[in-house]
Design a protein around this motif. Structure first.
Motif, PDB file in Angstrom:
ATOM      1  N   ASN A   1      -0.081  -4.764   4.277  1.00  0.00           N
ATOM      2  CA  ASN A   1       1.274  -4.318   3.902  1.00  0.00           C
ATOM      3  C   ASN A   1       1.264  -3.570   2.576  1.00  0.00           C
ATOM      4  OD1 ASN A   1       1.214  -6.376   2.077  1.00  0.00           O
ATOM      5  ND2 ASN A   1       3.311  -7.063   2.479  1.00  0.00           N
TER       6      ASN A   1
ATOM      7  N   VAL B   1      -0.639   1.599   9.409  1.00  0.00           N
ATOM      8  CA  VAL B   1       0.329   0.684  10.002  1.00  0.00           C
ATOM      9  C   VAL B   1       1.284   1.532  10.837  1.00  0.00           C
ATOM     10  CG1 VAL B   1       2.170  -0.969   9.553  1.00  0.00           C
ATOM     11  CG2 VAL B   1       0.135  -0.945   8.103  1.00  0.00           C
TER      12      VAL B   1
ATOM     13  N   THR C   1      -1.575   3.480   4.427  1.00  0.00           N
ATOM     14  CA  THR C   1      -1.142   2.648   3.297  1.00  0.00           C
ATOM     15  C   THR C   1      -1.472   3.308   1.964  1.00  0.00           C
ATOM     16  OG1 THR C   1      -3.232   1.459   3.325  1.00  0.00           O
ATOM     17  CG2 THR C   1      -1.408   0.465   4.531  1.00  0.00           C
TER      18      THR C   1
ATOM     19  N   ILE D   1       6.233   0.595   5.374  1.00  0.00           N
ATOM     20  CA  ILE D   1       5.172  -0.333   5.829  1.00  0.00           C
ATOM     21  C   ILE D   1       5.566  -1.772   5.528  1.00  0.00           C
ATOM     22  CG2 ILE D   1       2.828  -1.133   5.296  1.00  0.00           C
ATOM     23  CD1 ILE D   1       2.034   1.848   5.077  1.00  0.00           C
ATOM     24  N   ARG D   2       6.118  -1.997   4.343  1.00  0.00           N
ATOM     25  CA  ARG D   2       6.460  -3.387   3.983  1.00  0.00           C
ATOM     26  C   ARG D   2       7.628  -3.920   4.799  1.00  0.00           C
ATOM     27  NH1 ARG D   2       5.154  -3.170  -2.437  1.00  0.00           N
ATOM     28  NH2 ARG D   2       2.957  -2.732  -2.117  1.00  0.00           N
TER      29      ARG D   2
ATOM     30  N   LYS E   1       7.844  -3.201   7.970  1.00  0.00           N
ATOM     31  CA  LYS E   1       7.234  -3.491   9.276  1.00  0.00           C
ATOM     32  C   LYS E   1       6.367  -4.739   9.220  1.00  0.00           C
ATOM     33  CE  LYS E   1       6.661   1.434  10.307  1.00  0.00           C
ATOM     34  NZ  LYS E   1       7.709   1.700  11.294  1.00  0.00           N
ATOM     35  N   VAL E   2       5.703  -4.931   8.057  1.00  0.00           N
ATOM     36  CA  VAL E   2       4.729  -6.020   7.935  1.00  0.00           C
ATOM     37  C   VAL E   2       5.175  -6.969   6.828  1.00  0.00           C
ATOM     38  CG1 VAL E   2       2.317  -6.617   7.527  1.00  0.00           C
ATOM     39  CG2 VAL E   2       2.877  -4.464   8.653  1.00  0.00           C
TER      40      VAL E   2
ATOM     41  N   MET F   1       4.670 -10.532   4.591  1.00  0.00           N
ATOM     42  CA  MET F   1       3.576 -11.416   4.172  1.00  0.00           C
ATOM     43  C   MET F   1       4.091 -12.817   3.860  1.00  0.00           C
ATOM     44  SD  MET F   1       0.416 -10.273   3.561  1.00  0.00           S
ATOM     45  CE  MET F   1      -0.447 -10.402   2.045  1.00  0.00           C
TER      46      MET F   1
ATOM     47  N   PRO G   1      10.643  -7.966  10.411  1.00  0.00           N
ATOM     48  CA  PRO G   1       9.368  -7.252  10.480  1.00  0.00           C
ATOM     49  C   PRO G   1       8.852  -7.269  11.926  1.00  0.00           C
ATOM     50  CG  PRO G   1       8.979  -9.466   9.723  1.00  0.00           C
ATOM     51  CD  PRO G   1      10.466  -9.348   9.951  1.00  0.00           C
TER      52      PRO G   1
END
Lengths: 287, 274
Positions: free
Chosen positions: B53, B65, B70, B79-80, B82-83, B85, B159
């Motif tokens: 991410n 991603v 990235t 991206i963050r 979508k993914v 943590m 996400p």
């Protein structure tokens, strides 16, 4: 001389809406030279229990004695008694703070007012006990080590105080399987060579089952079972009530026994289990 | 969903030399897949997860991603979203004094409308089975409950993929079970892609695919049954095999006929008690 808890109860935040009884009338004697495991579900009172053993918490009711001295008393005798009990907290590496490994391990002995040569001697012994080479590590920064190495430096800091009793709260949490094995075998070696009394809190049932001679199961602030591991793990129902899993080996053997394979349910190690299963399968084939 | 091509990550060490944390990692995680990453401490698992991410950017190769690199700063926020943590220590991830506020923190920062936030919070708490703790104080919850609140906080940002870095390392067996069951359900029922880093081999058994890292490289990869049957190789890498696989290997060594690919107690029981 032992650690003795007499009818110890402890209440968190008494008189507030969050009041909670964490320990209920605990009676427990940890004899000198014992190696005891304490297991229990989160919130069962394990950590509260051991924090009484070196006076970090004072019982709401009851008495804790180390070598016959009441820890809650004032004066030098109680202070010395508290010092006999070394405590390794969960994630002890979070407490590292010095610039070098040597200084970090030496912090405790220096605070005891020991002369420099004895401090160094203690640091050498302590690092040796946790399997870190003095020459290679003493001058390094503790913050540039791997997680397992940092954990060992932190444990060395407690060992360097030469405690008569060593309490470890989840010493293997967060380590990989090899790191877990190393930490546990170092604790065993320390116990066997120095005779230090060890109280080990762990969620790792396999390890506890293999290492300790006596197991105390905490449930809801009370001791629900107390005895040798092989006996404790036969009490599946009580363990389940306490929210504790039996070791994987015990669970596997019970499953096989339920399926009609004549295996020894008291096996605790993978070797014992494999041998027992192989024998059972061969017996069945021969008839 | 996530693809790495010859990914390399290095940083300058204390004495000025280059320390290589990841080398030549080529992996792909398909949409809806459940991938477990295992490896000894220091093998590069967390470093790899941080690429997924965009917390870290590759120093060589690429990490994509859904096709977004990235390494491109403008891609960082998409991206963050979508993914998401989830980290090891639930106490470091909880920011608010009430569970629902904590879960709402993410969507609030995304600028989601208030009515929508309330709906997302309810949905996220329901997904992790924590609805009844909505008005509780997070610091008085158990570790497993806190970790489920942390997962809900990520889910509230909707996400497509969850990356969990040793989410059960600090939990007791019951808490571990709760968190793993939650993650499995999110993957199977909600179709969320999962990358799950763990030291517990029994947890990795639940994955569709296992990736084993060693010294920054991919050492083994395959279905759990394939990877965990290689007991001796795993032990050489400082890892364990699940108990059933370990026992099965010993039984084979003792001359018994035990089929390949056994990794759960139940499979072993079925094989032995025919």
């Amino acid at each position: 001389m032992p650690i003795v808890l007499k009818d110890v109860s402890y209440i968190y935040m008494p008189g507030t809406p969050y009041e909670r009884t964490a320990l209920k009338d605990i009676c427990l004697t940890v004899a000198e030279g014992e190696f005891i495991g304490v297991i229990g579900h989160t919130g069962s009172g394990k950590s509260t229990l051991v924090q009484h053993m070196n006076g970090l918490l004072k019982p709401t009711r009851g008495v804790v004695e180390v070598d016959g001295v009441n820890l809650a008393a004032k004066g030098d005798a109680a202070r010395l008694a508290r010092r006999k009990v070394g405590m390794v907290f969960q994630y002890p590496e979070h407490q590292l703070f010095e610039e070098t490994v040597f200084d970090d391990v030496a912090f405790g002995p220096r605070n005891l007012g020991l002369p420099a040569d004895e401090v160094e001697e203690r640091v050498r012994l302590a690092l040796d006990f946790v399997g870190l080479d003095f020459a290679a590590f003493a001058k390094r920064s503790p913050f540039r080590l791997s997680g397992g190495q940092m954990r060992r430096v932190a444990i060395a800091g407690v060992v360097a105080l030469n405690p008569d009793y060593l309490i470890l709260d989840e010493p293997s949490a967060g380590l990989d399987p090899r790191g877990r094995d190393e930490i546990f075998s170092e604790v065993v070696r320390l116990h066997e060579t120095t005779g230090v009394t060890v109280v080990l809190i762990s969620h790792n049932m396999e390890e506890v089952a293999r290492l300790v001679k006596r197991l105390v199961v905490m449930h809801d602030g009370a001791i629900s079972l107390d005895g040798p591991p092989r006996e404790i793990f036969r009490h599946g129902a009580e363990l389940k009530a306490a929210g504790v899993d039996v070791p994987g080996v015990t669970a596997l053997m019970e499953r096989l026994a339920r399926r009609g394979l004549d295996v020894d349910a008291a096996a605790l190690t993978v070797d014992e289990a494999a041998a027992s299963i192989a024998a059972a399968v061969r017996r069945r084939k021969s008839c | 969903m996530i693809k790495t091509i010859n990914l390399r990550h290095s940083y300058p060490g204390p004495d000025g030399t280059e320390v290589v944390a990841l080398e030549d990692i080529s992996l792909s995680v398909g949409a809806g897949e459940f991938v477990a990453i295992i490896g000894a401490n220091g093998s590069g698992k967390s470093t790899l997860a941080k690429h997924f991410n965009a917390l870290l950017a590759p120093t060589g190769g690429e990490c994509l991603v859904e096709g977004l690199s990235t390494a491109v700063p403008e891609n960082m926020w998409p991206i963050r979203q979508k993914v998401g943590m989830v980290f090891q220590n639930p106490d470091n991830q909880i920011v608010a004094a009430v569970v629902e506020e904590d879960v709402a923190f993410g969507p609030e920062n995304l600028g989601v409308a208030p009515g929508e936030i309330a709906a997302r919070v309810s949905e996220a708490l329901a997904l992790v089975g924590m609805e009844s703790y909505r008005y509780h104080a997070p610091h008085l919850l158990s570790g497993g409950q806190k970790q489920r609140v942390a997962i809900a906080g990520v889910l509230a940002m909707r996400p497509k993929c969850l990356v969990l870095d040793e989410p059960t390392a600090m939990l007791d067996p019951q808490g571990r079970g709760e968190v793993l069951a939650t993650v499995v359900r999110l993957n199977k029922d909600e179709g969320i892609t999962v990358v799950y880093i763990t030291h517990f081999m029994e947890e990795a058994v639940a994955a569709d695919r296992v990736v084993v890292l060693d010294c920054g490289r991919v050492a083994l990869t395959g279905r759990p049954a394939e990877v965990f049957s290689r007991v001796a190789e795993l032990k050489a890498l400082g890892l364990d095999a699940p108990l059933a696989a370990d026992v099965a290997a010993r039984l084979r060594a003792a001359g018994l006929e035990v089929p390949d690919g056994i990794i759960t107690d139940e499979e072993l029981a079925v094989a032995l008690c025919r």
